[in-house]
Design an enzyme around this catalytic site. Sequence first.
Site, PDB file in Angstrom:
ATOM      1  N   SER A  14      -1.742   2.572   2.425  1.00 24.31           N
ATOM      2  CA  SER A  14      -0.638   1.715   2.893  1.00 24.31           C
ATOM      3  C   SER A  14       0.621   1.921   2.051  1.00 24.31           C
ATOM      4  O   SER A  14       1.739   1.897   2.582  1.00 24.31           O
ATOM      5  CB  SER A  14      -1.052   0.239   2.921  1.00 24.31           C
ATOM      6  OG  SER A  14      -1.233  -0.287   1.628  1.00 24.31           O
ATOM      7  N   MET A  92      -8.003   7.696  -6.652  1.00 22.01           N
ATOM      8  CA  MET A  92      -9.062   7.187  -7.518  1.00 22.01           C
ATOM      9  C   MET A  92      -9.642   8.262  -8.435  1.00 22.01           C
ATOM     10  O   MET A  92     -10.861   8.481  -8.442  1.00 22.01           O
ATOM     11  CB  MET A  92     -10.197   6.600  -6.658  1.00 22.01           C
ATOM     12  CG  MET A  92      -9.723   5.665  -5.589  1.00 22.01           C
ATOM     13  SD  MET A  92      -9.054   4.177  -6.291  1.00 22.01           S
ATOM     14  CE  MET A  92     -10.438   3.113  -6.037  1.00 22.01           C
ATOM     15  N   ASN A 109       2.296   6.264 -11.122  1.00 21.88           N
ATOM     16  CA  ASN A 109       1.233   5.497 -10.459  1.00 21.88           C
ATOM     17  C   ASN A 109       1.658   4.042 -10.284  1.00 21.88           C
ATOM     18  O   ASN A 109       2.508   3.539 -11.024  1.00 21.88           O
ATOM     19  CB  ASN A 109      -0.045   5.543 -11.307  1.00 21.88           C
ATOM     20  CG  ASN A 109      -1.220   4.842 -10.635  1.00 21.88           C
ATOM     21  OD1 ASN A 109      -1.442   4.992  -9.421  1.00 21.88           O
ATOM     22  ND2 ASN A 109      -1.975   4.055 -11.392  1.00 21.88           N
ATOM     23  N   HIS A 111      -0.050   0.194 -10.217  1.00 20.38           N
ATOM     24  CA  HIS A 111      -1.269  -0.539 -10.576  1.00 20.38           C
ATOM     25  C   HIS A 111      -1.064  -2.006 -10.213  1.00 20.38           C
ATOM     26  O   HIS A 111      -0.019  -2.581 -10.542  1.00 20.38           O
ATOM     27  CB  HIS A 111      -1.521  -0.383 -12.082  1.00 20.38           C
ATOM     28  CG  HIS A 111      -2.728  -1.108 -12.573  1.00 20.38           C
ATOM     29  ND1 HIS A 111      -4.005  -0.746 -12.216  1.00 20.38           N
ATOM     30  CD2 HIS A 111      -2.853  -2.191 -13.384  1.00 20.38           C
ATOM     31  CE1 HIS A 111      -4.868  -1.574 -12.794  1.00 20.38           C
ATOM     32  NE2 HIS A 111      -4.203  -2.463 -13.508  1.00 20.38           N
TER      33      HIS A 111
HETATM   34  C1  GRF Z   1      -3.106  -0.473  -4.312  1.00 17.61           C
HETATM   35  O1  GRF Z   1      -3.427  -1.819  -4.613  1.00 17.61           O
HETATM   36  C2  GRF Z   1      -2.588   0.252  -5.530  1.00 17.61           C
HETATM   37  O2  GRF Z   1      -1.830  -0.549  -6.396  1.00 17.61           O
HETATM   38  C3  GRF Z   1      -3.862   0.673  -6.212  1.00 17.61           C
HETATM   39  O3  GRF Z   1      -4.727   1.017  -5.158  1.00 17.61           O
HETATM   40  C4  GRF Z   1      -4.359   0.327  -3.970  1.00 17.61           C
HETATM   41  C5  GRF Z   1      -4.104   1.357  -2.923  1.00 17.61           C
HETATM   42  O4  GRF Z   1      -3.856   0.793  -1.663  1.00 17.61           O
HETATM   43  N1  GRF Z   1      -3.627   1.714  -7.174  1.00 17.61           N
HETATM   44  P1  GRF Z   1      -3.284   1.706  -0.494  1.00 17.61           P
HETATM   45  O5  GRF Z   1      -4.225   2.908  -0.355  1.00 17.61           O
HETATM   46  O6  GRF Z   1      -1.895   2.140  -0.887  1.00 17.61           O
HETATM   47  O7  GRF Z   1      -3.294   0.856   0.737  1.00 17.61           O
END
Ligand code: GRF
Length: 189
Positions: A14, A92, A109, A111
């Site tokens: 997203s 990840m 990144n 977080h």
């Molecule tokens: C988000 O909450 C981001 O901060 C974290 O992982 C999640 C990823 O969500 N690192 P998306 O794939 O961008 O929907």
Amino acid sequence: MKKRIAIFISGRGSNMEVIVKNAKNGILTNYCEVGVVLSNKKDAKGLEIAKNLGVDTLYIESAGKSRSSFEAEVVEVLKPYHIDYIVLAGFMRILSKTLLREYKNRIINIHPADTNEFQGLHAYEWAFEEKKEFTKITVHYVDEGVDTGVIIAQQEVDLRGASTLEEVEQRGLRVEHEFYSEVLKSIFA
Ligand code: GRF
């Protein structure tokens, strides 16, 4: 000169979706273009989203590979895209020197917590379980640690009155989506 970015994802995508849209026609249009979206998971939902938005996608499996061999592959496949910055958005994997050296101070990144307070997975669960009234979304440079890199910017999220984990996540993601592009704009300007 517009920066060329690669967005790395592992799942939903997203944040990636908002950045791609803002780069095409939004607050990032004058600052960057998305050269490619890369996933280390074949079934990442974000890959479909990126394709539908007309962005090149790459899938490089990470499972079963050492960090350095996975990243060496990534460095290789990115070459033709002439990428200036790598933007992690729900990617990840912990990165190692192989990629960090190649893109020194050019990997960013987001977080979903204050990285001084909470690192690693499940930050919204943590905020919910700890009954935090506020959390802080953090955009930071990436180093070899887990959410330990230099902080670029933080944005508070008001969690008061959020009674479910879903609501905590929704409020946080709403902020993430707006904030990430704003911070990227300030970096690329
Ligand atoms: C988000 O909450 C981001 O901060 C974290 O992982 C999640 C990823 O969500 N690192 P998306 O794939 O961008 O929907």
